[in-house]
Design a protein around this motif. Sequence first.
Motif, short mmCIF file in Angstrom:
data_model
loop_
_atom_site.label_atom_id
_atom_site.label_comp_id
_atom_site.label_asym_id
_atom_site.label_seq_id
_atom_site.Cartn_x
_atom_site.Cartn_y
_atom_site.Cartn_z
N LEU A 100 -15.95 -28.33 -10.20
CA LEU A 100 -14.69 -28.42 -10.65
C LEU A 100 -14.90 -28.62 -12.40
N ALA A 101 -15.83 -29.59 -12.45
CA ALA A 101 -15.97 -30.25 -13.80
C ALA A 101 -16.52 -29.01 -14.87
N LEU A 102 -17.67 -28.37 -14.07
CA LEU A 102 -17.99 -27.05 -14.61
C LEU A 102 -17.01 -25.95 -15.03
N ILE A 103 -16.06 -25.79 -14.23
CA ILE A 103 -15.32 -24.81 -14.38
C ILE A 103 -14.23 -25.18 -15.46
N ILE A 104 -13.83 -26.55 -15.50
CA ILE A 104 -12.93 -27.01 -16.45
C ILE A 104 -13.50 -26.74 -17.70
N THR A 105 -14.94 -27.29 -18.06
CA THR A 105 -15.58 -27.01 -19.29
C THR A 105 -15.56 -25.70 -19.73
N GLY A 106 -15.76 -24.61 -18.63
CA GLY A 106 -16.21 -23.25 -19.03
C GLY A 106 -14.84 -22.67 -19.49
N VAL A 107 -13.77 -22.85 -18.74
CA VAL A 107 -12.55 -22.10 -18.82
C VAL A 107 -12.09 -22.39 -20.48
N GLY A 108 -12.42 -23.79 -20.67
CA GLY A 108 -12.10 -24.32 -22.16
C GLY A 108 -12.67 -23.69 -23.20
N GLY A 109 -13.98 -23.35 -22.80
CA GLY A 109 -14.73 -22.37 -23.83
C GLY A 109 -14.47 -20.97 -23.91
N LEU A 110 -14.19 -20.52 -22.68
CA LEU A 110 -13.97 -18.91 -22.80
C LEU A 110 -12.59 -18.51 -23.03
N LYS A 111 -11.60 -19.22 -22.26
CA LYS A 111 -10.23 -18.67 -22.36
C LYS A 111 -9.57 -18.64 -23.90
N PRO A 112 -9.52 -19.76 -24.58
CA PRO A 112 -9.01 -19.54 -25.86
C PRO A 112 -9.78 -18.70 -26.82
N ASN A 113 -11.05 -18.48 -26.65
CA ASN A 113 -11.97 -18.03 -27.78
C ASN A 113 -12.00 -16.40 -27.56
N ILE A 114 -11.91 -16.10 -26.25
CA ILE A 114 -11.93 -14.60 -25.88
C ILE A 114 -10.45 -14.04 -26.60
N SER A 115 -9.45 -14.79 -26.38
CA SER A 115 -7.97 -14.56 -26.86
C SER A 115 -7.92 -14.18 -28.39
N THR A 116 -8.79 -15.19 -29.04
CA THR A 116 -8.67 -15.14 -30.60
C THR A 116 -9.77 -13.87 -30.91
N MET A 117 -10.56 -13.57 -30.08
CA MET A 117 -11.50 -12.40 -30.52
C MET A 117 -10.75 -11.07 -30.18
N VAL A 118 -9.86 -11.06 -29.37
CA VAL A 118 -8.85 -9.90 -29.40
C VAL A 118 -8.16 -9.66 -30.61
N GLY A 119 -7.80 -10.70 -31.14
CA GLY A 119 -6.91 -10.85 -32.43
C GLY A 119 -8.07 -10.33 -33.66
N GLY A 120 -9.19 -10.80 -33.46
CA GLY A 120 -10.28 -10.35 -34.46
C GLY A 120 -10.65 -9.03 -34.65
N LEU A 121 -10.10 -8.18 -33.45
CA LEU A 121 -10.26 -6.54 -33.52
C LEU A 121 -9.58 -5.83 -34.45
N TYR A 122 -8.46 -6.64 -34.85
CA TYR A 122 -7.54 -6.06 -35.92
C TYR A 122 -7.51 -6.80 -37.03
N LYS A 123 -7.37 -5.78 -38.08
CA LYS A 123 -7.34 -6.52 -39.49
C LYS A 123 -5.79 -6.85 -39.79
N GLN A 124 -5.66 -7.59 -40.75
CA GLN A 124 -4.11 -8.27 -41.04
C GLN A 124 -3.44 -7.10 -41.24
N GLY A 125 -2.18 -7.03 -40.72
CA GLY A 125 -1.37 -5.86 -41.00
C GLY A 125 -1.46 -4.83 -40.01
N ASP A 126 -2.45 -4.93 -39.17
CA ASP A 126 -2.63 -3.66 -38.30
C ASP A 126 -1.56 -3.71 -37.26
N SER A 127 -0.91 -2.31 -37.13
CA SER A 127 0.33 -2.84 -36.23
C SER A 127 -0.34 -2.57 -34.75
N ARG A 128 -1.41 -2.20 -34.40
CA ARG A 128 -2.05 -2.00 -32.86
C ARG A 128 -2.16 -3.49 -32.50
#
Length: 435
Positions: free
Chosen positions: A110-138
Amino acid sequence: MTSRHPKGLAILFFTEMWERFSFYGMRAILVLYLTKETMGANPGLGWSNTDALALYGWYTMLVYVMSIPGGYVADRLLGQKKTVFIGGMFIALGQLTLAIDNMVAFYTGLALIITGVGGLKPNISTMVGGLYKQGDSRRDSGFTIFYIGINIGAASAPLLVGYVGEVYGWHYGFGLAGIGMLLGQIVYIWGQKYLKDVGNLLPVKKTEGKKEHTPLTKIEKDRIIVLLISFLIVIVFWGAYEQAGGLMNLYTKAKINRVVLGWEIPTSLFQSVPAFFVIILGTAVASFWAKRQLKGKEASSLFKMAIGTFIMGFGFLMMSGAALEAATGVKAMLIWLIASYLLQVIGELSISPVALSFITKLAPAKYASIMMGIYFAATGLGNKLAGLVGELASNAGELEVFTGIAVFCFAFGALLLVFFKKLKVLTHNAEAITN
Ligand code: GLN
């Protein structure tokens, strides 16, 4: 929605799909495993319902709260891309540790999963945003697609991991969740060539050391206020939505007529219904809002979120309907439950992918991951709140709790709309430059 998306989106889509498969698969059997008696075939840990739900509440809160350190590590030390990979390894290792039948292994896993999700979940979401330049309507439609990936994982996991866990053995179920995460890691490693320009650690600007306390500009202040308001909305929203795994789940088992064409549908199957609705309706809800915006009507992120909260209220009114019918001594019609999930998901689609997208739009680049971390921590508090509200039902009664949630969502949504003129100025300032 028509223009092509960067290839990196497909990589992040499948990585996150497998991560969510692993997450929701494990989550689907956790409470069942804890409460199953210690004797007989496929024994569990023999815990009481109360103890099991308490652990479940802490677990679902902590996985998301760990997004704050996860975001911090990404912003300051490793960048998002590496943090996602390390997080994925922790998750896979954690799930495989749960596959071992031993109490030390259980808590370590459980402790490993909690730590792992903390590392993966927010950052993969931020990376999706990073695929688009500011103002990109996609950007918004990119997040809608990503969110559909999340829910393909979430819809299939309770069915597959749930089946393996309940029929072959809990530890095989946990092991399967671990294999799912490893598949995600393989996709991620293979796809690195499409992710060269996202998720890298930003160089620290030289001037930063000298001018640590540069005052925020008006727009930056507005952005932060808008983000904080949205965090409040998500606590309320997930506090209601996450009843699905707890109170609504138990209610479905006890008081909903699940017989269709002579077959009694197993309760756990309904856990996949909201995720299926997301897959089916994701694009429709997003394009509804996009069209509205094209027509020049109000469709700012906070407005969508306020309306989403309202729709959530209607979702819980359906459950009040079920409880009123059940009060007459019969089992309530299934349609109440389905209608409730349908409305909840329409609310979700007006809130959750919207919030992900606009955090990546509004947060200053150097705080991008930590802001996303705080957002997920807020959803974690929502999960805990959901547990506490669900517990009230055993004393207050289900009708009262369902109706209470509905009324609260209406009142909160109305409050947001009443103050909307002021919020509108804020949001428009905040979104002005990037939109
Ligand atoms: N259901 C979504 C997911 O699993 C949202 C979770 C959340 O924001 N807490 O990603």
